[in-house]
Design a protein around this motif. Sequence first.
Motif, PDB file in Angstrom:
ATOM      1  N   ASP A 514      31.374 -19.009 -19.529  1.00  0.00           N
ATOM      2  CA  ASP A 514      30.043 -18.993 -20.156  1.00  0.00           C
ATOM      3  C   ASP A 514      28.938 -18.916 -19.113  1.00  0.00           C
ATOM      4  O   ASP A 514      27.801 -18.546 -19.431  1.00  0.00           O
ATOM      5  N   ASP A 515      29.247 -19.288 -17.865  1.00  0.00           N
ATOM      6  CA  ASP A 515      28.254 -19.213 -16.787  1.00  0.00           C
ATOM      7  C   ASP A 515      28.010 -17.786 -16.319  1.00  0.00           C
ATOM      8  O   ASP A 515      27.061 -17.530 -15.573  1.00  0.00           O
ATOM      9  N   VAL A 516      28.889 -16.866 -16.697  1.00  0.00           N
ATOM     10  CA  VAL A 516      28.788 -15.472 -16.230  1.00  0.00           C
ATOM     11  C   VAL A 516      28.113 -14.637 -17.312  1.00  0.00           C
ATOM     12  O   VAL A 516      28.730 -14.261 -18.309  1.00  0.00           O
ATOM     13  N   GLN A 517      26.834 -14.376 -17.131  1.00  0.00           N
ATOM     14  CA  GLN A 517      26.034 -13.614 -18.101  1.00  0.00           C
ATOM     15  C   GLN A 517      25.785 -12.211 -17.535  1.00  0.00           C
ATOM     16  O   GLN A 517      24.659 -11.801 -17.294  1.00  0.00           O
ATOM     17  N   MET A 518      26.895 -11.495 -17.304  1.00  0.00           N
ATOM     18  CA  MET A 518      26.823 -10.192 -16.646  1.00  0.00           C
ATOM     19  C   MET A 518      27.466  -9.134 -17.526  1.00  0.00           C
ATOM     20  O   MET A 518      28.440  -9.402 -18.235  1.00  0.00           O
ATOM     21  N   SER A 519      26.930  -7.921 -17.444  1.00  0.00           N
ATOM     22  CA  SER A 519      27.431  -6.809 -18.251  1.00  0.00           C
ATOM     23  C   SER A 519      28.777  -6.325 -17.721  1.00  0.00           C
ATOM     24  O   SER A 519      29.059  -6.425 -16.522  1.00  0.00           O
ATOM     25  N   ASP A 520      29.591  -5.783 -18.622  1.00  0.00           N
ATOM     26  CA  ASP A 520      30.846  -5.160 -18.210  1.00  0.00           C
ATOM     27  C   ASP A 520      30.707  -3.641 -18.172  1.00  0.00           C
ATOM     28  O   ASP A 520      31.698  -2.926 -18.090  1.00  0.00           O
ATOM     29  N   ASP A 521      29.466  -3.159 -18.213  1.00  0.00           N
ATOM     30  CA  ASP A 521      29.156  -1.726 -18.216  1.00  0.00           C
ATOM     31  C   ASP A 521      28.806  -1.298 -16.788  1.00  0.00           C
ATOM     32  O   ASP A 521      27.806  -1.745 -16.218  1.00  0.00           O
ATOM     33  N   GLU A 522      29.630  -0.433 -16.219  1.00  0.00           N
ATOM     34  CA  GLU A 522      29.399   0.013 -14.837  1.00  0.00           C
ATOM     35  C   GLU A 522      28.060   0.716 -14.657  1.00  0.00           C
ATOM     36  O   GLU A 522      27.487   0.695 -13.568  1.00  0.00           O
ATOM     37  N   SER A 523      27.559   1.349 -15.724  1.00  0.00           N
ATOM     38  CA  SER A 523      26.309   2.104 -15.616  1.00  0.00           C
ATOM     39  C   SER A 523      25.105   1.208 -15.346  1.00  0.00           C
ATOM     40  O   SER A 523      24.039   1.693 -14.955  1.00  0.00           O
ATOM     41  N   THR A 524      25.259  -0.107 -15.545  1.00  0.00           N
ATOM     42  CA  THR A 524      24.138  -1.021 -15.285  1.00  0.00           C
ATOM     43  C   THR A 524      24.036  -1.407 -13.819  1.00  0.00           C
ATOM     44  O   THR A 524      23.067  -2.058 -13.418  1.00  0.00           O
ATOM     45  N   ARG A 525      24.995  -1.016 -13.011  1.00  0.00           N
ATOM     46  CA  ARG A 525      25.002  -1.421 -11.609  1.00  0.00           C
ATOM     47  C   ARG A 525      23.851  -0.776 -10.838  1.00  0.00           C
ATOM     48  O   ARG A 525      23.448   0.350 -11.121  1.00  0.00           O
ATOM     49  N   PHE A 526      23.336  -1.496  -9.858  1.00  0.00           N
ATOM     50  CA  PHE A 526      22.301  -0.974  -8.968  1.00  0.00           C
ATOM     51  C   PHE A 526      22.945  -0.623  -7.627  1.00  0.00           C
ATOM     52  O   PHE A 526      24.038  -1.087  -7.300  1.00  0.00           O
ATOM     53  N   ALA A 527      22.259   0.204  -6.874  1.00  0.00           N
ATOM     54  CA  ALA A 527      22.732   0.579  -5.539  1.00  0.00           C
ATOM     55  C   ALA A 527      22.100  -0.359  -4.521  1.00  0.00           C
ATOM     56  O   ALA A 527      20.895  -0.277  -4.266  1.00  0.00           O
ATOM     57  N   PRO A 528      22.846  -1.265  -3.926  1.00  0.00           N
ATOM     58  CA  PRO A 528      22.272  -2.178  -2.924  1.00  0.00           C
ATOM     59  C   PRO A 528      21.929  -1.418  -1.646  1.00  0.00           C
ATOM     60  O   PRO A 528      22.404  -0.297  -1.423  1.00  0.00           O
ATOM     61  N   PRO A 529      21.093  -1.990  -0.796  1.00  0.00           N
ATOM     62  CA  PRO A 529      20.753  -1.329   0.466  1.00  0.00           C
ATOM     63  C   PRO A 529      22.011  -0.998   1.263  1.00  0.00           C
ATOM     64  O   PRO A 529      22.950  -1.790   1.327  1.00  0.00           O
ATOM     65  N   SER A 530      22.008   0.189   1.855  1.00  0.00           N
ATOM     66  CA  SER A 530      23.203   0.640   2.567  1.00  0.00           C
ATOM     67  C   SER A 530      22.812   1.449   3.787  1.00  0.00           C
ATOM     68  O   SER A 530      21.856   2.236   3.752  1.00  0.00           O
ATOM     69  N   LEU A 531      23.548   1.247   4.870  1.00  0.00           N
ATOM     70  CA  LEU A 531      23.365   2.028   6.099  1.00  0.00           C
ATOM     71  C   LEU A 531      24.712   2.107   6.797  1.00  0.00           C
ATOM     72  O   LEU A 531      25.220   1.104   7.293  1.00  0.00           O
ATOM     73  N   VAL A 532      25.311   3.312   6.818  1.00  0.00           N
ATOM     74  CA  VAL A 532      26.598   3.505   7.476  1.00  0.00           C
ATOM     75  C   VAL A 532      26.579   4.817   8.250  1.00  0.00           C
ATOM     76  O   VAL A 532      25.769   5.710   7.960  1.00  0.00           O
ATOM     77  N   THR A 533      27.469   4.926   9.232  1.00  0.00           N
ATOM     78  CA  THR A 533      27.621   6.162   9.991  1.00  0.00           C
ATOM     79  C   THR A 533      29.072   6.607   9.940  1.00  0.00           C
ATOM     80  O   THR A 533      29.965   5.819   9.653  1.00  0.00           O
ATOM     81  N   ASP A 534      29.296   7.878  10.239  1.00  0.00           N
ATOM     82  CA  ASP A 534      30.657   8.403  10.167  1.00  0.00           C
ATOM     83  C   ASP A 534      31.473   8.091  11.405  1.00  0.00           C
ATOM     84  O   ASP A 534      32.702   8.184  11.384  1.00  0.00           O
ATOM     85  N   ILE A 535      30.844   7.704  12.518  1.00  0.00           N
ATOM     86  CA  ILE A 535      31.572   7.394  13.750  1.00  0.00           C
ATOM     87  C   ILE A 535      31.016   6.125  14.372  1.00  0.00           C
ATOM     88  O   ILE A 535      29.860   5.749  14.147  1.00  0.00           O
ATOM     89  N   GLU A 536      31.859   5.467  15.158  1.00  0.00           N
ATOM     90  CA  GLU A 536      31.434   4.317  15.947  1.00  0.00           C
ATOM     91  C   GLU A 536      31.374   4.648  17.430  1.00  0.00           C
ATOM     92  O   GLU A 536      30.740   3.928  18.196  1.00  0.00           O
ATOM     93  N   SER A 537      32.059   5.725  17.826  1.00  0.00           N
ATOM     94  CA  SER A 537      32.061   6.133  19.224  1.00  0.00           C
ATOM     95  C   SER A 537      32.427   7.608  19.298  1.00  0.00           C
ATOM     96  O   SER A 537      32.977   8.180  18.354  1.00  0.00           O
ATOM     97  N   ALA A 538      32.118   8.210  20.428  1.00  0.00           N
ATOM     98  CA  ALA A 538      32.480   9.612  20.648  1.00  0.00           C
ATOM     99  C   ALA A 538      32.575   9.864  22.148  1.00  0.00           C
ATOM    100  O   ALA A 538      31.884   9.218  22.948  1.00  0.00           O
ATOM    101  N   ILE A 539      33.458  10.790  22.523  1.00  0.00           N
ATOM    102  CA  ILE A 539      33.602  11.222  23.909  1.00  0.00           C
ATOM    103  C   ILE A 539      33.201  12.686  23.978  1.00  0.00           C
ATOM    104  O   ILE A 539      33.720  13.512  23.215  1.00  0.00           O
ATOM    105  N   ILE A 540      32.279  13.016  24.868  1.00  0.00           N
ATOM    106  CA  ILE A 540      31.818  14.395  24.992  1.00  0.00           C
ATOM    107  C   ILE A 540      32.131  14.905  26.398  1.00  0.00           C
ATOM    108  O   ILE A 540      32.339  14.129  27.335  1.00  0.00           O
ATOM    109  N   SER A 541      32.154  16.205  26.547  1.00  0.00           N
ATOM    110  CA  SER A 541      32.528  16.826  27.818  1.00  0.00           C
ATOM    111  C   SER A 541      31.423  16.645  28.856  1.00  0.00           C
ATOM    112  O   SER A 541      30.284  16.284  28.531  1.00  0.00           O
TER     113      SER A 541
END
Length: 737
Positions: A514-541
Motif C-alpha cells: 500500500d506504500d507503493v503508489q506508482m503506475s505500472d504503465d511504462e509510458s509514464t516513465r520520465f527520462a532521468p539526466p544522463s551522460l555517457v560516452t561510447d569509449i573510456e580510452s583510446a590509443i592513436i597512432s
Amino acid sequence: MKQIKYLFIFLGMALFAACSDSDVGGLTGDANQANFSATIGELQTRVTNNSWDAGDAIGIYAINAGNPLSDATIFDEKSNVKYTTTGDGTFTPVGAPINFPETGELDFVSYYPYNAAITDFKYTIDVSSQSNLAAIDLLYSDNAKGESKDINDVDLDFNHALSKLVFSVELASDIASLEGLTASINDIIVDGEFALTDGTVAIGTTKKNITPNVSVAADNQSAMATAIVVPGQNLQAIEIVFTLGERRFVWTPNAQQLDPSMKYVYNLILTLDSSGMPSIVPIKATISDWVDGYIGEDYVDLLPEREQGELITIDELLALYANSGQDTWTITNPSQLKAVVTSDRVASNSTSPKNGYMQDEAGGVLAFRVDEEWHEFDMGDEITIDLADAVLSKYGGATQLGFSTARAKVGDTDIVIEPQTLTIEEILDGYYDATLVKIENVQFEKYENLTYFSEGDKSITDRILIDTSGNTIILGTSINATFKDEFLPKGKGDIVGIMSVFFGKWQLNIRNLDDVQMSDDESTRFAPPSLVTDIESAIISKEAGSQSIVVASNVEWTATTTASWLSVNPASGNNDATITLSATANDAKEARIAEVTITAPNNDNLPPIVVTITQRGTNDGTKDNPYTTAEATSFQGEKGVWVQGYIVGSIVNNKYVFSADGATNTNIIIANNADETDQNNVVPVQLPAGALRNELNLQANTDMYKVEVIIKGDLDAYFGTAGLRNAKEYELVTTEP
C-alpha cells in the motif's frame, strides 16, 4: 614462519612417453614442469593466520578436462595424490607426482587437510575436537580447469568449506577479570560428509558439546572464543556457555542458519543483572565471507515489576541518552514512553521479527528491538513502555531502544501516522533515521522482470529509486517480506516508507505494498539526466590524426583537456553529439597520454567522465625500440613485445616488496626508475620456470636488484594489474645496479 598468501606446488613431470587414457597424449618430461599456485580465496584466511605450516598436506585429483570427478574420469590413476610443504610455500609429492599429458588438458580438484581414507570421493567431517583448528579447517578447490603443459602456471583457489564461529567477549563494569574463562558450545552437530565431486556438505546427526579455542587478552579484560563447525544447522538449536570461576553465563543465539564458507562473529558482554545473576548481553553479530553484513542481538532478561515513572517524549529520551556519554545506556530512573508503531510486522519487511519503529505525539521517532524472539505490536498500535532497565544503543549508526514486551502495553489501535513529504535530496542532506516519509514523482531505475527481493541475495535486496533530477536512493526489501516476490512497478509515482541508516548507507523501507503508489504503465516513465560516452580510452597512432567520442546525453555538457597537443571540437553541447579529438604528430620515442574530461556543469548527480587518450611514440615494442613500463601499462593486450625497465623488487604474498630481501622466485617488478617505490609506477613480470627465471629472480640473484633489462613477453593482466606475462627472452641493458 614466513607469511604467505600464494604458495607454489611443483608437480614433477616424469619422463614417460604414454599413458592409459585414450583422450590425452603421452606424458612430458621435466622440462615442461608445471607450477601450481594456490590461494585461500580472496579476503579469506586460515583459522590461525594466512600461513601454511610445515607438514601441511593437500590431496589432488587429476581429471580429464571437462568431466565431473569420478573413477572413470581420473587421469593416469592420479586420485587423491598427497602433496606436503615444509612451510616455505613449496609443495612436493610424497610419492609419484602428477604428470601432464603431452597432448590434451586436465582439470584439478584439491582439498586440505589430506585424508588417505577417502571413499566415493566423500570427505568425512568431524569437528568434535577443537584443539587444533587448522587440522579441521576443510578447504576445497575446483577452479583449475582446462590446464595443459602449454601453460606453466596453474592457480588453485581454495575456499573454506565449513562455518566459523567467533565470540568476542568483553566485561561489564561489575566483573573485574576474565582470567580463567572457559567456553562450551552445547548440543551442536559435529559430523557430516563433504562431496569432493561438487563441494557440498551433507550434515550428520551426531550432537555433542564442543570446547572452542579461548584466548584471553593479557589484561584479562577481553577474550576470543573460536570454533569451526558444520554448516547446515541453526544456531537457535544450540547453547553457548561461558564459565568464569563459579559463575556460568548461558546464552542461546537468535535463529541463524549456518552457511558454508561464512564467518559469524558475535560481540558479547558478560555482566550481572540487578539480582547479581550472570547475564550475557549480545551487542552485535557480524556475518562475513571467512565482506560484511550485520545482524543485531540485544539483552534478554526477565524483569520483576517495577515502579512506573513519568511520561517522557522520544526526543527527551534521546537527549538523556546523549548526555549519558555511553554507547550502550541502561535506563535506571522510572519513566514511561508512549508512541505509535509505524512499522508493519505482518508484512515483515525487516531482518528480524524483533524489530520495529515508532513515533510519538510530539513527532519524535525511534527504532526498537524487543528482548523476546518476536513482538505482536501491529502498525497503528499505541504502546506505553515502562523504560526501567530498557537499553538504548547504537547499531550501525542508528539508535535503537531495547525492551521486554512484558514492559509494554497496547492502548488505542489503528492510529494513522501521516508521512513527512520530502525529496531524495532533502533526505540525504538531513538525518531522518526511523522517520516515515513520502517521496513524490520517482521511479525504479531498473525494473524489467525484477521483483522486490532477489533470490541471489542473503537477507536484503537493494533496488534504486530515481527522481527527475537524477537523485537516487536505495529501497531495501528483506527476505522475510511477504511481498518480496512481487514485480516492481514499471512506471512513476509516489512511495512511502521508513528511512533507516546502516553505517552511513541510507535506505527506504516500505512497510507493505500500500506504500507503493506508482503506475505500472511504462509510458509514464520520465527520462532521468544522463551522460555517457561510447569509449573510456583510446590509443592513436604517432602520426597526426583524430579520434571520435560519441556522447549520449539529455543535459548540457562540456569537454576539456589540458594537453596542448590535443584539441576538442565541439567543446560543449546540450544533447547527443560526436566529439572530434585532433592530435598533432608525436615525434618523441615515448607515448604520451592526455585526459578528456566531460562534465555536466548543471547536474551534480552525473559524475565527470574521463576518457584517456594514448598517442604512440616511435617506440614500437621491438627489441631495438622497447616499450617503457608506462607504455606497457597503456598497451595491454599486445603479444610478444619488448619492455625496458629496472628490476626493483617482486610481489610476495600479494605485497609489493621493493628490495631483494625476502623476494620470491616466480616474478619480478620493473620500473622506469631504479629507485621506484610506488606500486602504481611498476609492471609485474611473470617468470615461467626455466633459464629466464633462474637468471632473473631476485631470490637467487640478489645482484640483479636495480639492474636495467629488456624483457620479451605478453602484455596482460598479472596480480590484478597491468603486467607482462609469459616472459620468453631478456637482455641486460646495464650489468650493475
